[in-house]
Design an enzyme around this catalytic site. Sequence first.
Site, PDB file in Angstrom:
ATOM      1  N   GLU A 330       0.837  -1.207   0.000  1.00  8.77           N
ATOM      2  CA  GLU A 330       0.000   0.000   0.000  1.00  8.77           C
ATOM      3  C   GLU A 330       0.866   1.249   0.000  1.00  8.77           C
ATOM      4  OE1 GLU A 330      -2.399   3.335   1.755  1.00  8.77           O
ATOM      5  OE2 GLU A 330      -0.553   2.467   2.498  1.00  8.77           O
ATOM      6  N   GLU A 331       1.978   1.203   0.730  1.00 11.08           N
ATOM      7  CA  GLU A 331       2.738   2.433   0.967  1.00 11.08           C
ATOM      8  C   GLU A 331       3.395   3.022  -0.273  1.00 11.08           C
ATOM      9  OE1 GLU A 331       2.404   4.144   3.394  1.00 11.08           O
ATOM     10  OE2 GLU A 331       2.078   2.991   5.213  1.00 11.08           O
TER      11      GLU A 331
END
Lengths: 461, 461
Positions: A330-331
Amino acid sequence: MFYKPSRIIFAFAFSFRFISVQAQSQQPDSAVIRHIFREALTQGKSYENLRYLCTQIGPRLSGSAGAAQAVTYTKKLMESYGFDRVYLQEVMVPHWVRGEKEKAQIQSTKGRQMVPICALGGAVGTGKKGIKAQVVEVRSFEELRQLGRVKVQGKVVFFNRPMNPAYIETFMAYRDAVDQRGSGAIEAAKLGAVGAIVRSMNLALDDFPHTGTTRYEDGITKIPAAAISTNGAELLSRQLKADPNLAFYFKMNPETLPDALSHNVIGEIKGSEHPEEIIVVGGHLDSWDLAQGAHDDGTGCMQAIEVLRLLKALNIKPKRTIRAVMYMNEENGLRGGRKYAEVALTNKENHIAALESDAGGFTPRGFSIDATPNKIAEVARWKALLAPYGLNNIGAGGGGADIGPLKNDKIALIGFRPDSQRYFEVHHAASDTFDRVNQRELELGGAAMAALVYLIDKYGL
Amino acid sequence: MFYKPSRIIFAFAFSFRFISVQAQSQQPDSAVIRHIFREALTQGKSYENLRYLCTQIGPRLSGSAGAAQAVTYTKKLMESYGFDRVYLQEVMVPHWVRGEKEKAQIQSTKGRQMVPICALGGAVGTGKKGIKAQVVEVRSFEELRQLGRVKVQGKVVFFNRPMNPAYIETFMAYRDAVDQRGSGAIEAAKLGAVGAIVRSMNLALDDFPHTGTTRYEDGITKIPAAAISTNGAELLSRQLKADPNLAFYFKMNPETLPDALSHNVIGEIKGSEHPEEIIVVGGHLDSWDLAQGAHDDGTGCMQAIEVLRLLKALNIKPKRTIRAVMYMNEENGLRGGRKYAEVALTNKENHIAALESDAGGFTPRGFSIDATPNKIAEVARWKALLAPYGLNNIGAGGGGADIGPLKNDKIALIGFRPDSQRYFEVHHAASDTFDRVNQRELELGGAAMAALVYLIDKYGL
């Protein structure tokens, strides 16, 4: 305080005597939800599972050994709970590594002072010798553009607009400030700057630099970009007032390696009546490399697993299939969320709702829903059932990054919304550690998510 | 998490552009309340004032040097803000001192282990040699009475019923467990016990013993009573299962000295239209001797002062008199609260509302009101104005210990209700320190109280 009885608090309590959990259909929803919260508060496993993830595995940026260990750990954990199916989903992820610890120094007429910085995710390096240049401080891209190339060329641009503390909801302050981190390097490079230094996205004044993704644009020179701690930003700003010609030296040498193979981790309980209808609940398994990734987003992963564990422990047999997903990356890429949606589309899976926990493991306050007005109204009808647990804010709003790619006309994307006051003190920084998580707050969050999943499963959406 | 926009959070935000505060009558209430919260979040003083109280003065049990310093400090602080009147109110308070640090040891067939204990407030001592005796563990007074004198005489009674973690509202768990601390020594002594050891009132497992008042009864032998940390209680319970005849040794030598002169500290802004109608807001200035008394109740005191400072800073001129009171001796006597009410009665003062903050400096959740149904309904009409600030729980409930003595048919007694999840981890223990307080949470609480005071002042009650 001394003891003083209060009538209002009776409203939020329930009896301690043991009530065996009968088949859910025989009990009113309020009783089932009470059982869910009781189980979470007395037998909840999120906190101890999070302790392992944070302290025994720790940082887990995509492509790292920690990320691989987290995949193995959460798969085994879900298998140990006897979920109907636990499996991995392959996904290729970006692999960025920070390299040796960054250095930065203010060199002014007053002397030399080290300040804490960290490379922003995805940033290029300065070379081994580092970069030394004069600094221009700005608060906005508009201010930067007004300075123009003459004043910016060859310099380091220092983006120093603080998060706005006046917002009640701190995510609004993040929204208003994060352009500096995301696009600062591009805007500075357009005017010939040699580096970008960005005030950390942090509402408190402290010494932790907060990382996070920075972007580059094709055709624009990629310049090194780093975050400076809020105290460091205050110091640099003061020193610039005293000596506008001071030099800023910094050295950082991150690298972008070839994409790496990683995985989403998925566990599910199969539905008894409509197994083809899927309710997915999740968090993201990757974290930034600087921290244990406790609130971002170890808590969301452990809560997602806990939702399924709670249903099983209470012998609640869902009609629909309930799936916990630990999304990878996600990051700095969202590859896991995209892959999950891509596979769902290929397999013609029917997701009726997706719930994401990625705002920290704090006391639950509500849910924000991205869906048709009809579906939002459906969820809002459960307000009275959820209010006794502090879930007062239920209404239209964003779902979440990882579940975003699932969006279509039929699905309800739902974001779990805990109290936001403390989140940005730890977000993307070395301070995001297990000891910053409160056990009760965390377990309440998992129970809140389980209660909503129970209702969606029972009534559909 | 990465940035993701959300519609729901827009609802809780407000613009950053500066809006000068006009005379309150020209602005809608929603705008005035917005200004109050903005001022608290951007210029709030509670947090730095609390830092001083906790770290420069520290523990301030009634009669102690710390309590006297806290009186001087808060008086000067309110004078520095230019309140219309700042004064002290004399009150004689109990003066109990702990003496040298307590010791306790489990002596079993497995060896000797030290465990953390602390004398309960008001307790008598063991004598210099301490007490060594066998232990009977019970979970309730009923269980104790069933054991009877034969099994209790000459022993130490170990009260080990944990706080019930299943409550959402932790004050309910406190209510259900605190009889052990308050009356354990009496009930144990009735059956000939030589001491009482009480499991700390703490929902977490850790090594801090939590003190608090214990009572004695005329005609019943006063026996030494101490709290043991929750980890210590777990250990003692396990050891007792392995060796029921183990000995428990403990030594504590507190003393009750003659009553001492102390003070309530009072500051006020005089009302412009109805100065004879008083709205009082307060916390208690004394704390237990083991800790800095941050959440209990430094936060309440600093918030009370902040309410007046916020009104003044925003040029809100109240129609009624607004008074901040730092009550002395809430923890072990309530003499300050009683004195304040006594003087109010003598002077025929007309208090229309009293607001107390004594549940910690956490994120605000609401207010509980002890008043006539009509008055409760009046306050509830402001729900829509307060909900954007997370103040969702507004209804009937307890006011507070210090304001209790003011009760009559006309006054509204109101308790400020912050999130309760973390409170009992620090309550009455050495862990109740400044670093456990979050700046934004604290300042939001002061703003919430100021908003309510503003509404009560404007519309009456």
